[in-house]
Structures are given as structure tokens and as C-alpha cells.
Design a protein around this motif. Structure first.
Motif, PDB file in Angstrom:
ATOM      1  N   THR A 132       0.846  -1.197   0.000  1.00 59.25           N
ATOM      2  CA  THR A 132       0.000   0.000   0.000  1.00 59.25           C
ATOM      3  C   THR A 132       0.882   1.249   0.000  1.00 59.25           C
ATOM      4  OG1 THR A 132      -1.832  -1.109   1.115  1.00 59.25           O
ATOM      5  CG2 THR A 132      -1.733   1.292   1.315  1.00 59.25           C
ATOM      6  N   ALA A 133       1.862   1.286   0.898  1.00 62.04           N
ATOM      7  CA  ALA A 133       2.783   2.431   0.961  1.00 62.04           C
ATOM      8  C   ALA A 133       3.580   2.558  -0.333  1.00 62.04           C
ATOM      9  CB  ALA A 133       3.709   2.285   2.164  1.00 62.04           C
ATOM     10  N   HIS A 134       4.021   1.451  -0.888  1.00 61.32           N
ATOM     11  CA  HIS A 134       4.801   1.482  -2.124  1.00 61.32           C
ATOM     12  C   HIS A 134       3.993   2.038  -3.294  1.00 61.32           C
ATOM     13  CE1 HIS A 134       7.649   0.308  -5.211  1.00 61.32           C
ATOM     14  NE2 HIS A 134       6.624  -0.215  -5.864  1.00 61.32           N
ATOM     15  N   TYR A 135       2.776   1.517  -3.490  1.00 58.82           N
ATOM     16  CA  TYR A 135       1.946   2.011  -4.597  1.00 58.82           C
ATOM     17  C   TYR A 135       1.579   3.480  -4.403  1.00 58.82           C
ATOM     18  CZ  TYR A 135       1.386  -2.541  -6.822  1.00 58.82           C
ATOM     19  OH  TYR A 135       1.596  -3.724  -7.471  1.00 58.82           O
ATOM     20  N   ALA A 136       1.333   3.893  -3.177  1.00 61.73           N
ATOM     21  CA  ALA A 136       1.041   5.314  -2.927  1.00 61.73           C
ATOM     22  C   ALA A 136       2.229   6.174  -3.341  1.00 61.73           C
ATOM     23  CB  ALA A 136       0.696   5.525  -1.459  1.00 61.73           C
ATOM     24  N   TRP A 137       3.428   5.709  -3.014  1.00 58.99           N
ATOM     25  CA  TRP A 137       4.646   6.448  -3.390  1.00 58.99           C
ATOM     26  C   TRP A 137       4.789   6.481  -4.908  1.00 58.99           C
ATOM     27  CZ3 TRP A 137       9.292   4.817  -5.704  1.00 58.99           C
ATOM     28  CH2 TRP A 137      10.326   5.759  -5.662  1.00 58.99           C
ATOM     29  N   GLU A 138       4.585   5.329  -5.563  1.00 62.41           N
ATOM     30  CA  GLU A 138       4.704   5.252  -7.020  1.00 62.41           C
ATOM     31  C   GLU A 138       3.694   6.158  -7.725  1.00 62.41           C
ATOM     32  OE1 GLU A 138       6.612   3.519  -9.378  1.00 62.41           O
ATOM     33  OE2 GLU A 138       7.974   2.933  -7.759  1.00 62.41           O
ATOM     34  N   LEU A 139       2.516   6.310  -7.146  1.00 65.11           N
ATOM     35  CA  LEU A 139       1.449   7.081  -7.784  1.00 65.11           C
ATOM     36  C   LEU A 139       1.318   8.501  -7.246  1.00 65.11           C
ATOM     37  CD1 LEU A 139      -1.058   4.128  -7.939  1.00 65.11           C
ATOM     38  CD2 LEU A 139       0.077   5.218  -9.897  1.00 65.11           C
ATOM     39  N   ALA A 140       2.275   8.910  -6.418  1.00 63.60           N
ATOM     40  CA  ALA A 140       2.267  10.292  -5.917  1.00 63.60           C
ATOM     41  C   ALA A 140       2.275  11.258  -7.098  1.00 63.60           C
ATOM     42  CB  ALA A 140       3.476  10.530  -5.024  1.00 63.60           C
ATOM     43  N   GLY A 141       1.517  12.308  -6.970  1.00 66.77           N
ATOM     44  CA  GLY A 141       1.427  13.284  -8.042  1.00 66.77           C
ATOM     45  C   GLY A 141       0.341  12.971  -9.059  1.00 66.77           C
ATOM     46  N   THR A 142      -0.342  11.856  -8.875  1.00 65.93           N
ATOM     47  CA  THR A 142      -1.481  11.527  -9.740  1.00 65.93           C
ATOM     48  C   THR A 142      -2.758  11.675  -8.914  1.00 65.93           C
ATOM     49  OG1 THR A 142      -1.682   9.161  -9.210  1.00 65.93           O
ATOM     50  CG2 THR A 142      -0.030   9.773 -10.872  1.00 65.93           C
ATOM     51  N   ALA A 143      -3.880  11.484  -9.554  1.00 67.14           N
ATOM     52  CA  ALA A 143      -5.158  11.579  -8.847  1.00 67.14           C
ATOM     53  C   ALA A 143      -5.481  10.299  -8.068  1.00 67.14           C
ATOM     54  CB  ALA A 143      -6.278  11.868  -9.843  1.00 67.14           C
ATOM     55  N   VAL A 144      -4.683   9.261  -8.239  1.00 69.01           N
ATOM     56  CA  VAL A 144      -4.959   7.969  -7.604  1.00 69.01           C
ATOM     57  C   VAL A 144      -4.552   7.993  -6.137  1.00 69.01           C
ATOM     58  CG1 VAL A 144      -4.435   5.503  -7.630  1.00 69.01           C
ATOM     59  CG2 VAL A 144      -4.652   6.756  -9.790  1.00 69.01           C
ATOM     60  N   LYS A 145      -5.437   7.553  -5.269  1.00 70.50           N
ATOM     61  CA  LYS A 145      -5.177   7.422  -3.836  1.00 70.50           C
ATOM     62  C   LYS A 145      -5.092   5.936  -3.510  1.00 70.50           C
ATOM     63  CE  LYS A 145      -5.847  11.809  -3.114  1.00 70.50           C
ATOM     64  NZ  LYS A 145      -4.653  12.603  -3.330  1.00 70.50           N
ATOM     65  N   VAL A 146      -4.086   5.556  -2.748  1.00 79.25           N
ATOM     66  CA  VAL A 146      -3.900   4.155  -2.365  1.00 79.25           C
ATOM     67  C   VAL A 146      -3.848   4.086  -0.848  1.00 79.25           C
ATOM     68  CG1 VAL A 146      -2.474   2.091  -2.600  1.00 79.25           C
ATOM     69  CG2 VAL A 146      -2.561   3.763  -4.468  1.00 79.25           C
ATOM     70  N   ASN A 147      -4.854   3.487  -0.252  1.00 82.75           N
ATOM     71  CA  ASN A 147      -4.939   3.358   1.208  1.00 82.75           C
ATOM     72  C   ASN A 147      -5.389   1.947   1.569  1.00 82.75           C
ATOM     73  OD1 ASN A 147      -4.496   6.178   2.288  1.00 82.75           O
ATOM     74  ND2 ASN A 147      -6.108   6.554   0.793  1.00 82.75           N
ATOM     75  N   GLY A 148      -5.128   1.587   2.805  1.00 84.55           N
ATOM     76  CA  GLY A 148      -5.600   0.313   3.324  1.00 84.55           C
ATOM     77  C   GLY A 148      -6.807   0.523   4.222  1.00 84.55           C
ATOM     78  N   ALA A 149      -7.729  -0.412   4.158  1.00 79.22           N
ATOM     79  CA  ALA A 149      -8.927  -0.360   4.989  1.00 79.22           C
ATOM     80  C   ALA A 149      -8.924  -1.546   5.946  1.00 79.22           C
ATOM     81  CB  ALA A 149     -10.176  -0.405   4.106  1.00 79.22           C
ATOM     82  N   ALA A 150      -8.919  -1.263   7.228  1.00 79.73           N
ATOM     83  CA  ALA A 150      -8.993  -2.305   8.248  1.00 79.73           C
ATOM     84  C   ALA A 150     -10.425  -2.338   8.765  1.00 79.73           C
ATOM     85  CB  ALA A 150      -8.013  -2.010   9.379  1.00 79.73           C
ATOM     86  N   PRO A 151     -11.176  -3.377   8.430  1.00 77.45           N
ATOM     87  CA  PRO A 151     -12.591  -3.401   8.778  1.00 77.45           C
ATOM     88  C   PRO A 151     -12.882  -3.733  10.233  1.00 77.45           C
ATOM     89  CG  PRO A 151     -12.005  -5.402   7.652  1.00 77.45           C
ATOM     90  CD  PRO A 151     -10.778  -4.522   7.627  1.00 77.45           C
ATOM     91  N   GLY A 152     -11.865  -4.124  10.993  1.00 79.47           N
ATOM     92  CA  GLY A 152     -12.102  -4.535  12.366  1.00 79.47           C
ATOM     93  C   GLY A 152     -12.490  -6.000  12.430  1.00 79.47           C
ATOM     94  N   HIS A 153     -12.929  -6.441  13.575  1.00 76.13           N
ATOM     95  CA  HIS A 153     -13.264  -7.852  13.799  1.00 76.13           C
ATOM     96  C   HIS A 153     -14.691  -8.109  13.325  1.00 76.13           C
ATOM     97  CE1 HIS A 153     -13.361 -11.468  16.759  1.00 76.13           C
ATOM     98  NE2 HIS A 153     -12.944 -11.830  15.572  1.00 76.13           N
ATOM     99  N   VAL A 154     -14.809  -8.412  12.033  1.00 74.34           N
ATOM    100  CA  VAL A 154     -16.103  -8.597  11.388  1.00 74.34           C
ATOM    101  C   VAL A 154     -16.522 -10.071  11.470  1.00 74.34           C
ATOM    102  CG1 VAL A 154     -17.360  -8.407   9.200  1.00 74.34           C
ATOM    103  CG2 VAL A 154     -15.687  -6.662   9.833  1.00 74.34           C
ATOM    104  N   ALA A 155     -17.770 -10.309  11.762  1.00 75.53           N
ATOM    105  CA  ALA A 155     -18.318 -11.663  11.821  1.00 75.53           C
ATOM    106  C   ALA A 155     -18.397 -12.249  10.414  1.00 75.53           C
ATOM    107  CB  ALA A 155     -19.700 -11.646  12.471  1.00 75.53           C
ATOM    108  N   THR A 156     -17.505 -13.209  10.124  1.00 78.66           N
ATOM    109  CA  THR A 156     -17.451 -13.852   8.810  1.00 78.66           C
ATOM    110  C   THR A 156     -17.201 -15.350   8.982  1.00 78.66           C
ATOM    111  OG1 THR A 156     -15.069 -13.585   8.581  1.00 78.66           O
ATOM    112  CG2 THR A 156     -16.450 -11.769   7.774  1.00 78.66           C
ATOM    113  N   ASP A 157     -17.241 -16.068   7.861  1.00 79.60           N
ATOM    114  CA  ASP A 157     -16.892 -17.493   7.874  1.00 79.60           C
ATOM    115  C   ASP A 157     -15.489 -17.700   8.438  1.00 79.60           C
ATOM    116  OD1 ASP A 157     -19.272 -18.314   6.695  1.00 79.60           O
ATOM    117  OD2 ASP A 157     -18.435 -18.370   4.674  1.00 79.60           O
ATOM    118  N   PHE A 158     -14.573 -16.785   8.106  1.00 80.75           N
ATOM    119  CA  PHE A 158     -13.161 -16.910   8.500  1.00 80.75           C
ATOM    120  C   PHE A 158     -12.994 -17.074  10.008  1.00 80.75           C
ATOM    121  CE2 PHE A 158      -9.001 -14.880   9.461  1.00 80.75           C
ATOM    122  CZ  PHE A 158      -8.177 -15.769   8.784  1.00 80.75           C
ATOM    123  N   ASN A 159     -13.821 -16.393  10.788  1.00 80.02           N
ATOM    124  CA  ASN A 159     -13.694 -16.466  12.251  1.00 80.02           C
ATOM    125  C   ASN A 159     -14.895 -17.151  12.915  1.00 80.02           C
ATOM    126  OD1 ASN A 159     -15.747 -14.504  12.407  1.00 80.02           O
ATOM    127  ND2 ASN A 159     -14.284 -12.828  12.530  1.00 80.02           N
TER     128      ASN A 159
END
Length: 86
Positions: free
Chosen positions: A20-47
Motif C-alpha cells: 500500500t505504501a509502495h503504490y502510494a509512493w509510485e502514484l504520488a502526483g497523480t489523482a490515484v489514492k492508495v490506502n488500506g482499509a482495516a474493517p475490524g473484527h467482522v463476523a465472517t466465515d473466517f472467524n
């Protein structure tokens, strides 16, 4: 952190944050935003649906980041409105 640490899970999360940090650096100066989303402890099949948040609550951060304006952040990881340090 919910549950016991897992080397594969923790390693993959670290790699995702780094790319995420790498792509944000690579795309700096463009209109593209690169961020990570941490959804928290969501009730899913995984857990076994033991999460404290609904999928809708977990999705809110991704929707917010997907609709950032031009002055929004890039290269960060967020849980709700909170910028996370990693």
C-alpha cells in the motif's frame, strides 16, 4: 487483537501494508489514492462468525476511502476514521 497471533496472517497483513505504501509512493502526483482499509473484527466465515462487527459496519471504511476527494490521504491504513500505525 482478537484470538492468537498467526504467522501467515500477520505476515500477509504486513506485506499488504507495505505494498500500500509502495503504490502510494509510485502514484504520488497523480489523482490515484492508495490506502488500506482495516474493517475490524467482522463476523465472517473466517472467524466462525465470532466478530463483533457486521459486514456492513466493516465495509464503511472501504466505502469512505473509495470516495475520497482530491485532497484525501494516500499511503495510509485506516480503521473507521482512525489512521493506524503499523
Amino acid at each position: 487483537m482478537a484470538g492468537q497471533p498467526s504467522m501467515p496472517y500477520s505476515s500477509s497483513k504486513t506485506a499488504l501494508n507495505a505494498i500500500t505504501a509502495h503504490y502510494a509512493w509510485e502514484l504520488a502526483g497523480t489523482a490515484v489514492k492508495v490506502n488500506g482499509a482495516a474493517p475490524g473484527h467482522v463476523a465472517t466465515d473466517f472467524n466462525g462468525f465470532r466478530g463483533r462487527r457486521t459486514p456492513e459496519e466493516g465495509a464503511e471504511v472501504a466505502i469512505r476511502l473509495a470516495t475520497l476527494d482530491a485532497d484525501g490521504p494516500t499511503g495510509q491504513v485506516f480503521e473507521d476514521e482512525t489512521r493506524l500505525a503499523w
